[in-house]
Design a protein around this motif. Structure first.
Motif, short mmCIF file in Angstrom:
data_model
loop_
_atom_site.label_atom_id
_atom_site.label_comp_id
_atom_site.label_asym_id
_atom_site.label_seq_id
_atom_site.Cartn_x
_atom_site.Cartn_y
_atom_site.Cartn_z
N UNK A 11 -37.02 -51.91 40.00
CA UNK A 11 -37.69 -50.80 40.69
C UNK A 11 -38.69 -51.35 41.70
N UNK A 12 -39.24 -50.45 42.53
CA UNK A 12 -40.35 -50.80 43.40
C UNK A 12 -40.08 -51.93 44.37
N UNK A 13 -41.09 -52.78 44.53
CA UNK A 13 -41.03 -53.88 45.49
C UNK A 13 -39.90 -54.84 45.14
N UNK A 14 -39.74 -55.14 43.86
CA UNK A 14 -38.70 -56.08 43.46
C UNK A 14 -37.31 -55.61 43.81
N UNK A 15 -37.02 -54.34 43.55
CA UNK A 15 -35.71 -53.79 43.88
C UNK A 15 -35.50 -53.75 45.38
N UNK A 16 -36.52 -53.34 46.12
CA UNK A 16 -36.40 -53.30 47.59
C UNK A 16 -36.11 -54.68 48.15
N UNK A 17 -36.83 -55.69 47.66
CA UNK A 17 -36.59 -57.06 48.12
C UNK A 17 -35.20 -57.54 47.71
N UNK A 18 -34.78 -57.22 46.49
CA UNK A 18 -33.47 -57.65 46.02
C UNK A 18 -32.36 -57.11 46.91
N UNK A 19 -32.48 -55.85 47.31
CA UNK A 19 -31.46 -55.27 48.20
C UNK A 19 -31.46 -55.98 49.55
N UNK A 20 -32.64 -56.34 50.03
CA UNK A 20 -32.71 -57.04 51.31
C UNK A 20 -32.14 -58.45 51.21
N UNK A 21 -32.41 -59.13 50.11
CA UNK A 21 -31.79 -60.45 49.90
C UNK A 21 -30.27 -60.31 49.86
N UNK A 22 -29.78 -59.30 49.15
CA UNK A 22 -28.33 -59.10 49.04
C UNK A 22 -27.72 -58.84 50.40
#
Length: 268
Positions: A11-22
């Motif tokens: 969730x939150x910042x971690x999920x947003x960053x994970x999607x951007x890394x992907x």
């Protein structure tokens, strides 16, 4: 293709960053506590990058689960390029974990300290990004007391102290582990489900000036991927700017003492 481990990735910042890394084509590894949210995050990251990310469930209030997480990561990935220590939160009422530590300092500091230490050899030549907070100014960690006291507990002070610990850990890691590039950052006041209590949660959901998780995630991704010449090892960032933290969070003696106390606490 880099291998990126993101804790607090559901969730939150971690999920947003994970999607951007992907979306960049990186191999993303999600770590989360809640199975339902973790499954939903896996689907979102898969949609962003095309492949299903590896994922691990771990509760950072249980150090045995952190150790099991490290074992799983070491077994699955011969190389880890980035460890984003992003998991964390605020604990409203005083609570000790099964390990005997105050829950805020364990979840926000001791658990990521342990995870990073267990992965240390796999992180040679890699980068560690620690999500801290400007709230670090509100609390000073006490290396001599990691168990806490219910009579004097204050949620915001405990949270601030744990975030100061993140910054101190980052700086001390840069000194002790020169072959691991470590940075910490304030993600902004992010629109998430952060906080404890109805009023605080409503604020973090609806206040008009809040930073979106996507914007904060962009900063995490930048810190994880920018050339080393553009980022300072051991530095604390607000936005793209190297920033001096509060005096207690740049105290090298406190950083060294906290490191030693943390290592003893988690059996390292």
């Amino acid at each position: 293709m880099a291998t990126i481990v993101v804790t607090g990735g559901s969730s939150g910042v971690g999920l947003a960053a994970a999607k951007q890394f992907a979306a960049r084509g990186d191999e993303v590894v999600l770590v989360g506590r809640d199975p339902r949210r973790l499954a939903a995050a896996v689907a979102q990251v898969k949609a962003a990058g095309g492949g299903e990310p590896a994922h691990f469930r771990a509760d950072f209030e249980r150090l045995d689960e952190v150790r099991a997480l490290a074992d799983g990561l070491l077994a699955a990935f011969p190389r880890i390029d980035v460890l984003a220590n992003n998991a964390g939160g605020m604990v409203g009422d005083f609570r000790r974990t099964v390990d005997g530590f105050e829950a805020t300092v364990q979840g926000n500091h001791l658990a990521p300290f342990l995870l990073t230490s267990l992965l240390r050899e796999r992180l040679r030549g890699a980068r560690v990004v620690n999500t801290a907070s400007r709230a670090h100014a509100q609390g000073r960690p006490d290396p001599g007391d990691l168990t806490g006291d219910a009579r004097t507990y204050n949620a915001w002070r405990a949270y601030g102290a744990s975030k100061a610990a993140n910054i101190l850990f980052t700086a001390e890691a840069a000194r002790r582990w020169p072959d691991v590039f470590s940075v910490s950052f304030h993600p902004g006041v992010v629109r998430t489900n952060f906080g404890t209590g109805r009023v605080t949660r409503l604020f973090y959901k609806y206040a008009p000036f809040l930073v979106t998780p996507e914007k904060a995630g962009e900063l995490l991704v930048w810190l994880a991927t920018a050339p080393e010449a553009d980022v300072v090892n051991g530095g604390y960032y607000m936005g793209h700017k190297l920033t001096a933290p509060a005096p207690h969070a740049r105290d090298a003696a406190l950083a060294a003492t906290l490191w030693d106390a943390s290592a003893k606490a988690v059996g390292r």
